[in-house]
Every structure is written in structure tokens, then in C-alpha cells.
Scaffold this active site. Structure first.
Site, PDB file in Angstrom:
ATOM      1  CD  GLU B 321      -1.112   2.459   2.228  1.00 50.57           C
ATOM      2  OE1 GLU B 321      -2.084   3.467   2.061  1.00 50.57           O
ATOM      3  OE2 GLU B 321      -0.412   2.659   2.631  1.00 50.57           O
ATOM      4  CD  GLU B 322       2.369   2.972   4.709  1.00 60.53           C
ATOM      5  OE1 GLU B 322       2.561   4.565   3.666  1.00 60.53           O
ATOM      6  OE2 GLU B 322       1.874   2.509   5.629  1.00 60.53           O
ATOM      7  CG  ASP B 349      -4.027   2.816   6.040  1.00 58.24           C
ATOM      8  OD1 ASP B 349      -2.857   2.781   7.336  1.00 58.24           O
ATOM      9  OD2 ASP B 349      -4.147   2.990   4.727  1.00 58.24           O
ATOM     10  CG  HIS B 420       4.900   6.777   6.673  1.00 58.23           C
ATOM     11  ND1 HIS B 420       4.569   8.063   5.333  1.00 58.23           N
ATOM     12  CD2 HIS B 420       3.825   5.970   7.192  1.00 58.23           C
ATOM     13  CE1 HIS B 420       3.048   7.833   4.883  1.00 58.23           C
ATOM     14  NE2 HIS B 420       2.623   6.057   5.947  1.00 58.23           N
TER      15      HIS B 420
HETATM   16 ZN   LIG Z   1      -1.456   3.132   5.854  1.00 55.92          ZN
HETATM   17 ZN   LIG Z   2       1.243   5.270   5.702  1.00 54.83          ZN
END
Ligand SMILES: [Zn+2]
Ligand SMILES: [Zn+2]
Ligand SMILES: [Zn+2]
Ligand SMILES: [Zn+2]
Lengths: 463, 463
Positions: B321-322, B349, B420
Site C-alpha cells: 500500500e505504502e 488504515d 511513517h
Molecule cells: Zn497505511
Molecule cells: Zn502509511
């Protein structure tokens, strides 16, 4: 007539009960007003942390900090601005990396402890063995420790006065020696920290002759918890450690000194200090840029008066506090002939404040005078404390030689969230907190420099 | 008799107003109780973050995460556990360093943006030029930017729903291209962050064909403020940047899928998802270990019922996903023949919760049914929201193909403090928050899998 007479009698009686003249108190009042509307202290830290930044003793940053301080003191118009050389060891951090290799490979957030040796080329990889405290490590069977990385997982408690530090920091100073005595390959220390964030907190450690020098690092609190969770799953957790710490031998740094020469008793010294060096990963804002700002601004406020204090006010920015009070000891030794003329000393080295308590170590006869001084600080929210302070790390070497000290206790609730991390930056300083602290130091220095009270001989703990 | 008749009539009238049978609602109640006394979701994140840790798409950690997820799904007794391959680029961070070299030498806390190229051997050293926003950079005279490091200093605002992210994250994705078009040597981005701490926040960036690929890094908020203070003193601030980012080409990761096969309409899918990959510096606890825990526990709670739902509940742990919703697009393409049978989809998420609002994108005729569903969530503190959600990043690719989605909005007030960064670790998850979120997903999946309501066709914004 009678009321005038009474007023005079009361004034005279008040004067008898206080070590401060009406003139001294009148200036104290205007100093308080001036200081509580001044940003001087914050501006000093802003300048130091921005223009110099990190200033580990012996580094280029340290040299730039010394030049910065000297230039600022001269620009402010202090008397007798000077650098007093201090011989210091120059240690450099270099590259540092640690990671769990088995069975749950992942990186750890670490920092080398100051003074640590590096690892051999290629690093060391060894199982870890956990101890809740330094005492548990010291009590361990060497067979449990030999060839491993000793992991001390002692969590620091949060208090306003920072008293959670003492019981835990011992493991930072002595942990590597204790581990090496059992044959450990290295030390992993849970950071001496109250933070919930993933920063590793550095700080000085020591070796002793005759015991192997093993690499010593701090790991962040979340990483310590992670290792503990791993150990609950599998007692065999392997960690690889690579440290490139460099010992550059001896170099010279400087205590930076500036003064406001006293009017009537210039040979007597009221010393207010802070340390100019910092650790290398943050910009040393709370530790101890704030202290530099506080004592510099305090002297600056007094310098702005038309009148000079009776005694000399000496601002000392100490070198190399972080790596072992080296500037403090050099000051003590260089000034041994005049320590008897040091009226009182105090250091600001616990963040930006606010200051909530006035502690002392003075003769018992002087306690009423100290209460009178505290009453001048009371409008700033400062209460009277105890008579057993050591006055701050750098001035703590002076009471054993008879010098009275004061401790202006700062609210350190959050101090160990940032202490010795990359996160010790200017934004952690609240302008109103450092303003209050500078105001307290202003009044303290002014009043001490004009007090009519004998503070000696001081009480010392019996051995 | 009469009162029994009345009760039956009322029950029947209630049934008419609700898309849920009495049996479905009775199970919903026991699921709610069970979920609100279960630590399952927290245990899942604890296991993933401890035993796997960081799991950047394409890395060894990613492969271990896939194996971990498959083993867990099988152990839980999910049906049809499988790995669906996804071709992904494998980028690796490597060494990164940045420091101000002139006139105030000091290190900066940075992180490479995901997908960034490295610097040439030896790094690049250039003056910086500051822009308040990406738009300001785009509007700049190229002569101002050429040969410099473009510094975008756009500060993110904190909101419960995270709406401060969108306006700022554009600079992360597009900043390097905008800077390169003006001839910049590199991009320094103020981290997309609400944190007061000295962490740099990574995240994916993109290049476009025909524009030079320049290195792109995020700097921490305190470092961005430091650069701004420096620029106020001296417009010529020089920074040296060294990045070792590595492009390892293409590799394979996997969407991990497990199901609870529906009893009566097994071909219809209620999809609950999260992404299994994470960034490489933290352990991906909030992003998106929490989501993995929430949807896994939700399905686990339903699996513990003796009764199967009418529709199939499919748990999808998305790959990559990232680095650009790569697993999401692979899922969409691999399942294009059955997207018409996807009844509804939702992804967790946005951290660990709690969930406070139920948003949807369904046919307007189904809105009363959605309100009935929300009433089952109301005891958990969930209010009814809007009908314009995209359902979460990975499922957002489905509404354009007609799939209804729901968004279970989580309290993200602190989410971008950790997002992150190395600081995204297990300790940031409050067990009671993730428990509530898992309970909401449990009810959501159960009720959707048993609802008697047509959710299609869905409304879409007009181009
Ligand atoms: Zn995420
Ligand atoms: Zn993320
Ligand atoms: Zn200090
Ligand atoms: Zn310190």
C-alpha cells in the site's frame, strides 16, 4: 509627628530584620518588572542553538560556542571577559547501528554512551541477557553473562524534581564495568528517560583500569520494551552491534567568564553558572542552552541598572560538564586562592523552568536572611526549600571547599523526556518559563550581591 | 392473547423497518459483548510488530509478514487462505545524512522519501531556497531555484479526521518533480507531520518521465524551524546531502486473503481489509498493524460463532500500500470478474481508533438500512456520517468499478504524530481503543454479511 516617627521606627525595624537595604529592595522591584517583560534569556538560547547548535566538548561546535559566548559577553559590556583553558578528552560518536538478527530481525534505535569504545571492525553479534537493574547484573552468575550483551532494563520514574534520575543513571555510569567484570561483550542500557518516544538518550559512562573496555549503548524505551517482548517468546535473542566511537585524545576547551564588578566589595564573588557544552545529537537547548540563557540574561538585566552591586557578579559558562564536570574541576583548581571570597554560587542546569523553590547550603545563622531573600522571589512563585542543596552539577565541587551554594529548583517534569537526545531543541523551551527563571536568577544575583549576611561556615554532611 | 398478538405485530413491524433478522441482531449483541472483552486485536498487532517488525514492500520483513499472516489465518481456521501474487518495485533506503555546512554547521534529522534516488557518490552540497508551499515553488522563478535544494516548509494542521494531511502531502508526492522542473538539485520537505518531536516522516514520492530525478528527503519539524531561523539570519544556508537509496528492481509480494464462507450467499463478498506492508523505520504499529489487528480480530470473533453469516466475509491484507496501492490495484484486476459480487468493502488504515463515525457510499435507497446498521454501532459510540466515503486507501480503487464501500472513521488526532516514523511502535496503541475498533468492525462485517438491502448502484461524483 507621631505617625512619621512610627513609620521611621517600623522602617528601621524592618531594616534590622532584613539583610537588604531599601535601595537594594527598590532596585529588586524594578529588576523584577524588567525581567518579567524581557525575552533576553530566550533570545540567548535561540542564538546559541541556531548559530552554534550541538557543542560536544572538544568538537568544532564547542570551539564555536566558546567564541560565541566570548563575543556575546563582550558585546553586552561585561567586565573582565576571559577564557580559562580546560584540558579535556575529545571523544567522537561516529557511526552506530544495532539490530536484532535472530529470531526476529529488525533494527534498534540506539546511541553510543559518551566515552564508549567502538566495536571491532565488522561489529559484534551476541545473545542478550536481561537484568531489571544494575544490582541484578552485579548479582548475576558470570556464566549467565559471559560472551553476551548485558541488557539493563531499568525504567526511570517521572517526578517534578527529577529524583527518578539518580537511581537509574548509576547503570549508565557503571553498567559497562559491571557487565565486563562478568565477561559480557557489551552493554545495552534502557535509556535513562521518561519519554514515550523512540529516542535513545546518551550520557557519559566510565571505564576503570583493569576491567575490559566493552562498548556501551543506550536503546530507546520502546526498543527496550520490544526486546523484553521478544525474550518472553524466545530466550535466545541475538543482537548485532556496530559502533565507530573515536577517542581523539586530549584537547583544550574553555570556561567562559564575564563579570559585573562590585562597587564596594569587588573581591567577593556571587557566581551564577551554566554549562556551555552539550551532547552532540540535539542542539542542547534544555541542556544547557537554557541555563546559559538564564544566567546571561540575569547578569544582563543587572548590567542595565545604573547602579553596580556591592559584590562582583561572575557569570561562568563551564566547559565539558557532560563528560565529567571537567570545567568545574578546572575552575575550582584555578581559583583555589580566591574560593574563600566566593560568597555564594548557583548553577542553572535543569531545563528552562519555571523555578519553584529556593534551596541553600549556608550557615544556620543566615537562614533568616535566606527567608528574606525568598520573600523577594515569592511574587514569582518561588517557595523556600531546604538547606542541603549542592547547587547544580558544576558548582557542587565548591561546598567541599567551604563555598556556600544555592539551588533554584526548576520544574523538571518533562526534562528527562528530551535530555541527551536529538529532540533537545529550541521548540521545547516555553518562553514564559525561561523568562520567569531568568527573573528569579536576576533577583537572586542582585540580592546576594548586596546582602548583609554571613553565609559561612556551611554545614556539610558527616562522612 | 391480545398482548401476545400486539407483541408479534410490533416485532413484525420492527422487522419491516430493519434489514436485519432478529437472529442476526441477537448474534450482533453477543458479538458486541464478546468483542468488547477481547484483546484479540491488540494481540495480533503485538505479534506482528514484535515477531516481524518493519515490513517494507519487497524486503525480507515483507516476506516474513506474508508468512506470518498466512500461518495466523490458517491457525485461526479461516477458509480458503491464500496468497495472491503482486509485482512490486523494491526500493531500499540505505544510508542517509544531511547537515548544514555553512554558516552554522550542524546535522539535520532527515529521512529519504520512499522511491527517491540517491545522491552521487560523495553527496551534493548546495544552498537552500525556502518555499512556504508547493504552489509557491511551482510559481517561483527558475533562476531562484536552479542548482539549489528546494525547501518546502508547509506545516500540517492537526484535526481529528486527519484532513490536514491532503493539502500538505501533495508536496511529498509531487515536490521533487516541481523542484526538478526549476532546475533544483534536490528536495528538502518539511515532514508531513503534526508532531512536536524530532522525527522525520517518510512516505512515497513520484518521478515522471522527462523530468530529472533528484533526491528527495523529509526533515523533521524542529529541523525545518531551525532552517527557517537560519535563513532569517543569513539567506545563504548551505546543506550537504548524502543518500544511498537503492532501487532493486521488481520483486513479488502477496495479498494475503482468508475467508469465512457465507452460508446462503457465499458468492457475495463483504470485504474488510488493511495493509500488511509498512514503512521500514518503525514497526508499523499504527500504520497499519492496527488495521491488520482490527480486521483479523473482527473476523475471528465472527468465526467463533456457531453460525455462519449469509454472505462470505473476506479479510484482505493488502501488499505494498505504502508505495502506491499496488496490492489494491492487483486485487482489483485479479478479481475483476467477481467485483459485481462484492457487496461492500471497508479498510482500517488510520491507526487504532476509537471509531466515531460510520460513513458509506451506497445507493440512496439503502440509506435507511445503513441507519439501522449504525444503530447497532451506536452503543459503541459510533454516529452516522456521510455517504461520500472512499472506504480507505486500498478499497478506494473499487467504487469506480461500482463496488459499495463504507468508512469507519477513526479518531486520528495523534495519528500524524507517529505516521511513517521510527516512533510508530506498539506502545502508541491504546488497548481499549483498538478493542473498540475491532468490535465495530465485527458488528459491521456481521451485519453487512446478513443485511437484506440492495446497496447498488452507488452514487459517484460527476467528473
Ligand atoms: Zn497505511
Ligand atoms: Zn502509511
Ligand atoms: Zn546539563
Ligand atoms: Zn546533560
Amino acid at each position: 509627628m507621631r505617625s512619621v516617627f512610627l513609620a521611621l521606627a517600623l522602617a528601621s525595624s524592618a531594616a534590622a530584620a532584613t539583610p537588604f537595604s531599601a535601595d537594594t529592595l527598590s532596585h529588586a522591584q524594578s529588576l523584577r518588572q524588567h525581567a518579567m517583560s524581557s525575552d533576553h534569556a530566550f533570545e540567548v538560547v535561540e542564538s546559541l542553538t541556531t548559530e552554534v547548535g550541538p557543542r560536544l566538548a572538544g568538537s568544532d561546535g564547542d570551539a564555536r560556542a566558546v567564541a560565541w559566548a566570548k563575543a556575546r559577553f563582550e558585546a553586552m559590556g561585561f567586565d573582565h571577559v576571559r577564557l580559562e583553558p580546560v584540558t579535556i578528552p575529545h571523544w567522537e560518536r561516529g557511526y552506530a547501528d544495532a539490530r536484532v538478527t535472530l529470531p526476529f530481525p529488525q533494527p534498534l534505535v540506539i546511541t553510543a554512551l559518551g566515552n564508549s569504545v567502538g566495536t571491532p571492525e565488522g561489529g559484534i553479534e551476541a545473545p542478550i541477557v536481561r537484568f531489571a537493574t544494575l544490582a541484578d547484573l552485579e548479582a548475576a552468575d558470570p556464566a549467565e553473562v559471559k560472551g553476551k550483551l548485558a541488557f539493563i532494563d531499568h525504567r526511570m520514574e517521572r517526578f517534578k524534581d527529577g529524583r527518578g534520575y539518580g537511581p537509574v543513571v548509576k547503570a549508565r555510569g557503571q553498567g559497562a564495568v559491571a557487565a565486563a567484570k562478568k565477561g559480557a561483550a557489551g552493554l545495552l542500557l534502557r535509556s535513562v528517560s521518561t519519554s514515550a518516544h523512540r529516542f535513545a538518550h546518551t550520557g557519559v559512562m566510565r571505564y576503570v583500569d583493569g576491567v575490559a573496555k566493552i562498548p556501551a549503548v543506550a536503546i530507546s524505551g520502546p526498543d527496550a520494551d520490544q526486546l523484553t517482548r521478544m525474550l518472553q517468546r524466545d530466550p535466545k535473542i541475538q543482537v548485532k552491534l556496530e559502533l565507530e566511537a573515536m577517542d581523539h585524545g586530549e584537547t583544550t576547551s574553555y570556561n567562559v567568564i564575564g563579570e559585573i564588578t562590585g562597587q564596594s566589595q569587588p573581591e567577593e564573588i556571587v557566581l551564577i553558572g551554566a554549562h556551555l557544552d552539550s551532547w552532540d545529537e540535539g542542539t542542547g537547548a534544555l541542556d544547557d542552552g537554557a541555563g546559559v540563557g538564564i544566567v546571561t540574561a540575569a547578569a544582563g538585566h543587572i548590567l542595565a541598572l545604573k547602579q553596580r552591586p556591592a559584590r562582583t557578579i561572575r557569570v561562568v559558562l563551564y566547559a565539558a560538564e557532560e563528560i565529567g564536570l571537567i570545567g568545574a574541576k578546572a575552575y575550582r583548581d584555578a581559583h583555589q586562592d580566591t574560593l574563600a571570597q566566593h560568597y555564594v554560587a548557583a548553577e542553572a542546569d535543569f531545563g528552562a523552568g519555571p523555578i519553584y523553590r529556593f534551596d541553600t547550603r549556608v550557615n544556620e545563622q543566615a537562614l533568616p536572611a535566606m527567608t528574606a531573600l525568598q520573600q523577594q522571589l515569592a511574587p514569582l512563585g518561588v517557595e523556600r526549600g531546604h538547606n542541603q542543596t549542592w547547587g547544580g552539577p558544576d558548582v557542587s565541587v565548591l561546598p567541599p571547599l567551604g563555598v556556600p551554594v544555592a539551588g533554584l529548583a526548576m520544574d523538571g517534569t518533562d526534562y528527562f523526556d528530551y535530555h541527551h537526545t536529538p529532540d533537545d531543541t529550541l521548540d521545547k523551551i516555553r518562553p514564559e518559563a525561561i523568562q520567569q527563571s531568568a527573573a528569579v536568577y536576576t533577583l537572586f544575583a542582585w540580592l546576594m550581591a548586596n546582602a548583609e549576611a554571613e553565609l559561612r561556615p556551611i554545614p556539610m554532611p558527616q562522612p
